[in-house]
Design a protein around this motif. Structure first.
Motif, short mmCIF file in Angstrom:
data_model
loop_
_atom_site.label_atom_id
_atom_site.label_comp_id
_atom_site.label_asym_id
_atom_site.label_seq_id
_atom_site.Cartn_x
_atom_site.Cartn_y
_atom_site.Cartn_z
N UNK A 59 0.69 -1.13 0.09
CA UNK A 59 -0.17 -0.05 -0.12
C UNK A 59 0.95 1.17 0.02
N UNK A 60 1.97 1.11 0.73
CA UNK A 60 2.88 2.51 0.81
C UNK A 60 3.34 2.85 -0.61
N UNK A 61 3.69 1.58 -1.48
CA UNK A 61 4.16 2.00 -3.08
C UNK A 61 2.90 2.47 -3.74
N UNK A 62 1.75 2.06 -3.45
CA UNK A 62 0.80 2.49 -4.47
C UNK A 62 0.48 4.16 -4.12
N UNK A 63 0.72 4.37 -2.61
CA UNK A 63 0.44 5.89 -2.46
C UNK A 63 1.58 6.65 -3.01
N UNK A 64 2.88 6.05 -2.84
CA UNK A 64 3.98 6.87 -3.50
C UNK A 64 3.79 7.08 -5.05
N UNK A 65 3.53 5.77 -5.82
CA UNK A 65 3.11 5.92 -7.10
C UNK A 65 2.07 6.87 -7.46
N UNK A 66 0.98 7.02 -6.63
CA UNK A 66 -0.06 7.88 -7.27
C UNK A 66 0.64 9.37 -6.96
N UNK A 67 1.14 9.52 -5.60
CA UNK A 67 1.77 11.00 -5.39
C UNK A 67 2.73 11.32 -6.64
N UNK A 68 3.40 10.50 -7.27
CA UNK A 68 4.57 10.93 -8.31
C UNK A 68 3.53 11.00 -9.36
N UNK A 69 2.70 10.16 -9.76
CA UNK A 69 1.79 10.27 -10.85
C UNK A 69 1.20 11.61 -10.78
N UNK A 70 0.61 12.26 -9.77
CA UNK A 70 -0.09 13.37 -9.55
C UNK A 70 0.75 14.61 -9.61
N UNK A 71 1.85 14.38 -9.03
CA UNK A 71 2.97 15.62 -8.93
C UNK A 71 4.16 15.42 -9.57
N UNK A 72 4.40 14.33 -10.18
CA UNK A 72 5.53 14.06 -10.90
C UNK A 72 6.10 14.92 -12.09
N UNK A 73 5.24 15.77 -12.59
CA UNK A 73 5.06 16.60 -14.06
C UNK A 73 4.57 17.73 -13.67
N UNK A 74 5.30 18.81 -13.95
CA UNK A 74 4.55 20.15 -13.61
C UNK A 74 3.23 20.33 -14.45
N UNK A 75 3.19 20.02 -15.63
CA UNK A 75 1.99 20.19 -16.30
C UNK A 75 0.77 19.28 -15.67
N UNK A 76 1.26 17.91 -15.49
CA UNK A 76 0.00 17.38 -14.89
C UNK A 76 -0.47 17.71 -13.55
N UNK A 77 0.47 18.41 -12.65
CA UNK A 77 0.20 18.82 -11.46
C UNK A 77 -0.76 20.05 -11.72
N UNK A 78 -0.63 21.12 -12.99
CA UNK A 78 -1.41 22.05 -13.18
C UNK A 78 -2.61 21.40 -13.76
N UNK A 79 -2.60 20.49 -14.59
CA UNK A 79 -4.05 19.77 -14.84
C UNK A 79 -4.87 19.59 -13.69
N UNK A 80 -4.03 18.97 -12.87
CA UNK A 80 -4.95 18.58 -11.52
C UNK A 80 -5.56 19.88 -10.74
N UNK A 81 -4.63 20.96 -10.80
CA UNK A 81 -5.17 22.19 -10.04
C UNK A 81 -6.32 22.65 -10.69
N UNK A 82 -6.29 22.75 -12.20
CA UNK A 82 -7.30 23.29 -12.77
C UNK A 82 -8.67 22.50 -12.85
N UNK A 83 -8.53 21.04 -12.92
CA UNK A 83 -9.47 20.35 -12.70
C UNK A 83 -10.28 20.40 -11.20
N UNK A 84 -9.45 20.67 -10.45
CA UNK A 84 -10.10 20.85 -8.91
C UNK A 84 -10.92 22.15 -8.95
N UNK A 85 -10.98 23.14 -9.85
CA UNK A 85 -11.73 24.23 -9.84
C UNK A 85 -13.12 23.88 -10.68
N UNK A 86 -12.93 23.34 -11.80
CA UNK A 86 -14.36 22.75 -12.56
C UNK A 86 -13.89 21.67 -13.39
N UNK A 87 -15.16 21.19 -13.80
CA UNK A 87 -14.81 20.16 -15.01
C UNK A 87 -14.47 20.68 -16.42
#
Length: 105
Positions: free
Chosen positions: A5-33
């Motif tokens: 389970x620790x690996x899956x959390x770490x993997x998900x965190x890297x997947x989410x924040x591992x790339x600046x553009x991907x992190x920006x997409x997440x921030x944008x999608x947090x505000x609206x669809x």
């Protein structure tokens, strides 16, 4: 190889924040669809690049889709983000407990 389970959390965190553009997409999608065309407009990235990052986020279970006419809208899955936050809190607690523990060489 099975992941802990620790690996899956770490993997998900890297997947989410591992790339600046991907992190920006997440921030944008947090505000609206948004659809891909909105994300292209907001980020200035190419369609293929946006699609690649959305595909990774969908595979990680962090984003879901909803077809609307000719367009597909993307949104964050709040429960997946909350699970990730819980997992990161657990990792932080483990790290705090391990602060004074050393493995002998």
């Amino acid at each position: 190889m099975l992941m802990s389970p620790e690996d899956s959390v770490a993997d998900a965190a890297v997947g989410l924040f591992g790339d600046p553009l991907r992190a920006r997409i997440v921030r944008l999608l947090a505000t609206e669809q948004m659809c891909t065309c909105h994300l292209i407009e907001q980020t200035g990235a190419r369609q293929t690049t946006i699609s690649h990052h959305l595909r990774l986020l969908r595979r990680a279970g962090l984003v879901e889709t909803e077809p609307r006419g000719r367009y597909t809208y993307y949104r964050l899955r709040p429960e997946a983000i909350a699970d990730l936050a819980d997992g990161l809190r657990d990792l932080a607690a483990q790290a705090a407990e391990a602060r004074d523990r050393y493995r002998p060489c």
